[in-house]
Design an enzyme around this catalytic site. Structure first.
Site, PDB file in Angstrom:
ATOM      1  CD  GLU A   1       9.575  13.143  11.270  1.00  0.00           C
ATOM      2  OE1 GLU A   1       8.418  12.702  11.242  1.00  0.00           O
ATOM      3  OE2 GLU A   1      10.571  12.489  10.927  1.00  0.00           O
TER       4      GLU A   1
ATOM      5  CD  GLU B   1      11.990   4.457   9.140  1.00  0.00           C
ATOM      6  OE1 GLU B   1      11.904   5.430   9.928  1.00  0.00           O
ATOM      7  OE2 GLU B   1      12.085   4.571   7.909  1.00  0.00           O
TER       8      GLU B   1
ATOM      9  CE  LYS C   1      -2.095   3.108   1.608  1.00  0.00           C
ATOM     10  NZ  LYS C   1      -1.862   4.437   1.020  1.00  0.00           N
TER      11      LYS C   1
ATOM     12  CB  CYS D   1      12.818   8.775   8.733  1.00  0.00           C
ATOM     13  SG  CYS D   1      13.790   7.654   7.766  1.00  0.00           S
TER      14      CYS D   1
HETATM   15  O1  TXE Z   1       2.263  10.034   6.772  1.00  0.00           O
HETATM   16  P1  TXE Z   1       1.334   8.840   7.207  1.00  0.00           P
HETATM   17  P2  TXE Z   1       1.985  11.355   5.960  1.00  0.00           P
HETATM   18  C1  TXE Z   1       6.054  11.954   9.005  1.00  0.00           C
HETATM   19  C2  TXE Z   1       6.371  13.384   8.673  1.00  0.00           C
HETATM   20  C3  TXE Z   1       5.145  13.830   7.954  1.00  0.00           C
HETATM   21  C4  TXE Z   1       4.061  13.069   8.676  1.00  0.00           C
HETATM   22  C5  TXE Z   1       2.796  12.873   7.901  1.00  0.00           C
HETATM   23  O2  TXE Z   1       6.544  14.103   9.851  1.00  0.00           O
HETATM   24  O3  TXE Z   1       4.934  15.199   8.056  1.00  0.00           O
HETATM   25  O4  TXE Z   1       4.653  11.825   8.960  1.00  0.00           O
HETATM   26  O5  TXE Z   1       3.062  12.305   6.630  1.00  0.00           O
HETATM   27  C6  TXE Z   1      -0.712   5.133   5.206  1.00  0.00           C
HETATM   28  N1  TXE Z   1      -4.082   2.508   8.058  1.00  0.00           N
HETATM   29  N2  TXE Z   1       6.651  11.022   8.066  1.00  0.00           N
HETATM   30  O6  TXE Z   1       0.628  11.907   6.213  1.00  0.00           O
HETATM   31  O7  TXE Z   1      -0.062   9.280   7.445  1.00  0.00           O
HETATM   32  C7  TXE Z   1      -0.623   6.241   4.182  1.00  0.00           C
HETATM   33  O8  TXE Z   1      -1.581   6.043   3.166  1.00  0.00           O
HETATM   34  C8  TXE Z   1      -3.122   2.061   7.237  1.00  0.00           C
HETATM   35  C9  TXE Z   1       7.855  10.370   8.494  1.00  0.00           C
HETATM   36  O9  TXE Z   1       2.326  11.098   4.569  1.00  0.00           O
HETATM   37  O10 TXE Z   1       2.051   8.185   8.297  1.00  0.00           O
HETATM   38  C10 TXE Z   1       0.801   6.091   3.720  1.00  0.00           C
HETATM   39  O11 TXE Z   1       0.907   5.014   2.791  1.00  0.00           O
HETATM   40  N3  TXE Z   1      -2.311   2.878   6.552  1.00  0.00           N
HETATM   41  C11 TXE Z   1       8.104   9.151   7.698  1.00  0.00           C
HETATM   42  C12 TXE Z   1       1.536   5.718   5.015  1.00  0.00           C
HETATM   43  O12 TXE Z   1       0.525   5.231   5.894  1.00  0.00           O
HETATM   44  C13 TXE Z   1      -2.462   4.204   6.706  1.00  0.00           C
HETATM   45  C14 TXE Z   1       7.893   9.281   6.230  1.00  0.00           C
HETATM   46  C15 TXE Z   1       2.242   6.875   5.699  1.00  0.00           C
HETATM   47  O13 TXE Z   1       1.331   7.909   5.909  1.00  0.00           O
HETATM   48  C16 TXE Z   1      -3.448   4.725   7.560  1.00  0.00           C
HETATM   49  C17 TXE Z   1       6.704  10.031   5.915  1.00  0.00           C
HETATM   50  C18 TXE Z   1      -4.282   3.814   8.252  1.00  0.00           C
HETATM   51  N4  TXE Z   1      -5.250   4.220   9.078  1.00  0.00           N
HETATM   52  C19 TXE Z   1       6.140  10.876   6.818  1.00  0.00           C
HETATM   53  N5  TXE Z   1      -3.364   6.074   7.526  1.00  0.00           N
HETATM   54  C20 TXE Z   1       9.412   8.475   7.963  1.00  0.00           C
HETATM   55  N6  TXE Z   1       9.432   7.505   8.857  1.00  0.00           N
HETATM   56  O14 TXE Z   1      10.396   8.759   7.341  1.00  0.00           O
HETATM   57  C21 TXE Z   1      -2.357   6.380   6.673  1.00  0.00           C
HETATM   58  N7  TXE Z   1      -1.816   5.265   6.168  1.00  0.00           N
END
Ligand code: TXE
Length: 495
Positions: free
Chosen positions: A388, A253, A178, A287
């Site tokens: 973050e 992660e 996904k 990250c």
């Molecule tokens: O992340 P999300 P977002 C942090 C960074 C950023 C914040 C939000 O601070 O500003 O997260 O980013 C899926 N059930 N990082 O909104 O929501 C979603 O579709 C299952 C740090 O993009 O965490 C996507 O595929 N899946 C990070 C994935 O989760 C769900 C990298 C990540 O989305 C879901 C990116 C649910 N209920 C952002 N809701 C790092 N570790 O580096 C969302 N998703």
């Protein structure tokens, strides 16, 4: 709408439309305009993808293949990625706003994950346990666990996928990917290579759509045994709690607020480059971003002069140009979040000494660009130092000695990475021992490899990716007891 590239999902070896008939627009962050349509999969599609992954796990050619054969398929996939690296890199630039220079290097490196885990597939050995019981033979075997859901974030879609898919398939599982709804195009293109490599239908599926819709449906599906997630800490915690209801395995992660610590005996020019690479490379959307720069008070002023001089030269603009050093922010909501955090930094009393606003440079056009931003006079308790941002925003904090550097370094909820700049080996060892982070770099920053464990301490995650042990996250161990006794002893007593 008609000129937008319309994608399909990859389920059970076929390209399928979403059951809803709905699509999400995928934007080019450099132009701020949509360029593709991504299927908006929902619960029905999640069911279909899990059914395909379950069928491929239990019947057909995949479970009959031995580990050597699985390894050969993974290595073939690695070759295909290498052959298509340039095309995939260009696609990511368009869909994600990543720099072409970084993407070319990343895509040329990603095959190594498939070679490494392909090689590891047939080197996972159980053991013969030296039994304390007479007439008993006991051994262990490692077995695959079942259909796994791999959820990736938008910052480096194919790299984050490699961390998960390599060990997942090497272990003999099947996968439903996904990808982030903001950057699904490269994952769908990648599926073509998986198909071409000859993986049986259903072994790898890509189900696209919103996290709250298809993501949630996948995580809650009873036939899914494991969720491997990269994303934000709020979503990660929600996914963990949701998966816990069915006792699914979870690796997470999540983000970080990593300290990049420069001691007074560091080679200043190197450390300045390290600070820039820690926060402005990839527009700070990593990250492991070194978003807190901890400077020893003795070198504070000369260091800041050099840092500002270098940061000011950062070339922004078209990410498809090899000359560009800072590209756009990948998503509109993230762009708005970064700008909000800049205001939070200013309102919180920090001093903005560089940037501090959206970029208005001609070369940035209509794209979602934020100027490289540096805050000084930051207290570690400020929100700008604790939360973050995930953008090109650096918080600079002074310290007076090693003890204080370690204390500030560890004083956040996260623990993903840390940087240490010193020429003193004793200090390097002492400080790395005490920093609460899954990765610590000394006199370098942002190095990762398929062979080195990667993951977080504290709220930066659970479990490890990369390296030999990562495959254990996708295996379960079975203990087999075989009696060699001539008769069955007293059945009312435990053996
Ligand atoms: O992340 P999300 P977002 C942090 C960074 C950023 C914040 C939000 O601070 O500003 O997260 O980013 C899926 N059930 N990082 O909104 O929501 C979603 O579709 C299952 C740090 O993009 O965490 C996507 O595929 N899946 C990070 C994935 O989760 C769900 C990298 C990540 O989305 C879901 C990116 C649910 N209920 C952002 N809701 C790092 N570790 O580096 C969302 N998703």
């Amino acid at each position: 709408m008609s000129e937008l590239v319309k994608h399909k999902m990859f389920i059970g070896g076929e390209w399928v439309e979403p059951s809803s008939g709905e699509y999400l627009e995928s934007f080019n962050p450099f132009t701020g305009k949509p360029w593709a349509l991504i299927p908006r999969g929902k619960a029905e599609d999640a069911k279909r993808a899990v059914a395909a992954a379950k069928q491929a796990f239990t019947s057909g050619p995949w479970p009959k293949m031995n580990a050597t054969q699985r390894g050969a398929l993974l290595r073939k996939l690695g070759d295909l990625i290498a052959a298509n690296a340039e095309r995939l890199a260009q696609l990511e630039v368009r869909d994600n706003g990543k720099l072409i220079a970084e993407m070319l290097a990343q895509l040329r490196y990603i095959p190594q994950w498939y070679y490494y885990f392909g090689g590891l597939a047939d080197k996972i050995q159980g053991s013969v346990i030296p039994s304390d019981k007479p007439d008993m033979f006991n051994y262990t075997r490692y077995e695959p666990i079942g259909p796994c859901v791999l959820i990736t974030a938008w910052n480096s879609p194919l790299l984050l996928l490699a961390y998960k898919l390599g060990p997942c398939l090497a272990a003999g599982n099947t996968a439903i990917l996904k990808p982030s709804e903001f950057t699904s195009a490269s994952s769908l293109e990648f599926a073509k290579l998986v198909h071409e490599a000859g993986f049986p239908p259903g072994v790898f599926n890509v189900a696209t759509g919103l996290g709250a819709e298809i993501g949630e449906a996948l995580v809650t599906h009873p036939d899914v045994v494991k969720v491997a997630f990269t994303g934000g800490s709020v979503t990660g915690s929600h996914v963990y709690q949701t998966a816990a209801k069915d006792l699914k395995r979870v690796t997470l992660e999540l983000g970080g607020k990593s300290p990049n610590i420069v001691f007074e005996d560091a080679v200043i020019d190197d450390a300045v480059k390290g600070a820039v690479s820690g926060i402005f490379a990839a527009t700070g959307q990593t990250c492991v971003a070194g978003s807190r720069l901890l400077l020893h008070e003795k070198i504070y002023e000369p260091f800041m002069d050099k840092l500002l001089a270098l940061a000011k030269t950062a070339r922004m603009g078209d990410p498809s140009s090899m000359e560009t050093q800072v590209g756009p922010v990948t998503t509109r909501p993230q762009y708005e979040k970064v700008l909000r955090y800049i205001d939070i930094g200013k309102d919180g009393g920090a001093t903005c000494v560089l940037g501090g606003h959206a970029a208005q440079r001609q070369e940035c056009g209509e794209g979602w660009f934020v100027e490289p931003t540096i805050f000084t006079d930051v207290k570690n308790s400020m929100r700008i130092a604790q939360e973050e941002v995930f953008g090109p925003v650096l918080s600079v904090i002074k310290f007076k000695d090693d003890e204080e550097a370690i204390e500030i370094g560890n004083d956040v909820v996260f623990g993903l990475a840390a940087g240490v700049w010193t020429q003193n080996v004793r200090r390097a060892i002492k400080v790395t021992e005490r920093l609460q982070a899954g990765t610590v770099w000394v006199n370098t920053y942002r190095a990762v490899s398929f062979m080195s464990p990667f993951g977080g301490y504290k709220r930066s995650g659970l479990g490890r990716e990369n390296g030999q042990d990562a495959i254990k996250e996708y295996l379960q161990v079975k203990s087999v007891w075989i009696s060699t006794a001539a008769d069955v002893p007293n059945p009312f007593v435990m053996r």
